[in-house]
Design an enzyme around this catalytic site. Structure first.
Site, short mmCIF file in Angstrom:
data_model
loop_
_atom_site.label_atom_id
_atom_site.label_comp_id
_atom_site.label_asym_id
_atom_site.label_seq_id
_atom_site.Cartn_x
_atom_site.Cartn_y
_atom_site.Cartn_z
N ASN A 1 43.80 38.59 -12.15
CA ASN A 1 43.11 38.81 -13.23
C ASN A 1 41.52 38.84 -13.25
O ASN A 1 40.80 39.21 -14.00
CB ASN A 1 43.42 37.70 -14.32
N LYS B 1 50.90 28.99 -6.39
CA LYS B 1 49.62 28.38 -6.75
C LYS B 1 49.82 26.93 -6.60
O LYS B 1 49.04 26.10 -5.84
CB LYS B 1 49.17 28.70 -7.82
#
Length: 299
Positions: A10, A260
């Protein structure tokens, strides 16, 4: 403090946006505001994703009538490192006058026997409606998987074993340079230094990089404020601090927060006393100070 900051996809492109250079450069400028704050008084190493960019180059290469065969993914990964690294260098130099900034083409060692080569899972490129995805599978031999309402190409994502430019990187960081490295997880190579048709997960590479460089903090910067308990429900709430064991016990999505979380847990376990943080790029200074995001520390 030595910080490894991993920019999520992003940071350059949001879902549904065109892959125009102007769009991505605007996002890089936004990202650099947070990165510049992290660099103030600290040693900083920046990594970044490349899924949309390497996917676009793969589509262009496959469709180019001048080529007898498309460029392989390792070459396209190297190309994205140069492109994104250039954008980041340019904006970081403007934001940090007098500070040396360098982008380092980075190779990541992978094992050719990694089971990931038999089970492609890494999304790259744009989404396709089902009928078009079937044509891509038939015409180009691409593996395709559903991602929300669309279908996208998936490629192998082997585990990173080593980062070949680590000695050079260490000297640059020790000398005060802000280093941009291991973009897109690094260019995957085998032990004989041959390129490999794969895309390495950038968060796992960032965790390995942070561990080997003895970083104090690993920051996994994304578009959500923290890891959420009861994500997707009306009871969703941020987790401010958690141990690796407890984070691994959560059922996190494999296509987004899962990698993550695994990267953060691995780093925290291998670097006692160090901290991994997952949170929003917009909150970067507060993440470092402990006032935002999710902090992962080994007990």
């Amino acid at each position: 403090m030595r910080i490894v900051a991993a920019l999520g996809g992003n940071a350059l492109l949001r879902r549904g946006e065109p892959l125009d250079a102007a769009v991505q450069i605007a996002h890089v400028r936004e990202a650099v505001r947070g990165l510049a704050a992290l660099a103030d008084g600290n040693e900083l190493i920046v990594t970044h994703g490349n899924g949309p960019q390497v996917g676009l180059l793969a589509i262009e290469s496959a469709a180019d009538p001048e080529l007898s065969a498309p460029y392989p993914l390792d070459v396209l990964g190297a190309a994205t490192q140069g492109m994104i690294g250039y954008w980041l260098i340019r904006e970081l130099r403007r934001a940090l006058p007098g500070r040396e900034v360098v982008a380092l083409l980075t190779e990541t060692l992978v094992d050719p026997a990694d089971p990931a080569f038999r089970n492609p899972t890494k999304f790259i490129g744009r989404g396709y409606p089902p009928a078009e995805a079937r044509r891509m599978r038939e015409d180009r031999g691409w593996a395709m998987r559903q991602d929300g309402r669309m279908w996208r190409r998936v490629v192998p994502s082997p585990e990173p074993r080593d980062i070949l430019e680590l000695p050079t990187m260490r000297r640059l960081v020790d000398g005060g340079c802000v280093v941009i490295a291991a973009g897109g997880g690094g260019v995957p190579v085998d032990p004989d230094h041959h390129g490999v048709e794969a895309v390495v997960d950038k968060d796992l590479t960032a965790a390995l990089l942070a561990e080997r460089l003895k970083a104090d903090t690993l920051m996994l910067l994304t578009d959500v404020p923290a890891v959420m308990r009861d994500h997707g429900t009306v009871n969703a709430r941020p987790i401010r601090a958690i141990t690796p064991d407890r984070l691994r016990a959560m059922d996190l999505p494999s296509g987004s927060m899962g990698p993550k979380a695994e990267a953060a847990c691995g780093f925290a376990e291998h670097r006692p006393g160090a901290v991994a943080v997952i949170g929003s790029l917009a909150d970067a200074p507060a993440l470092l100070a402990g006032g935002a995001g999710t902090r992962i520390e080994a007990p």
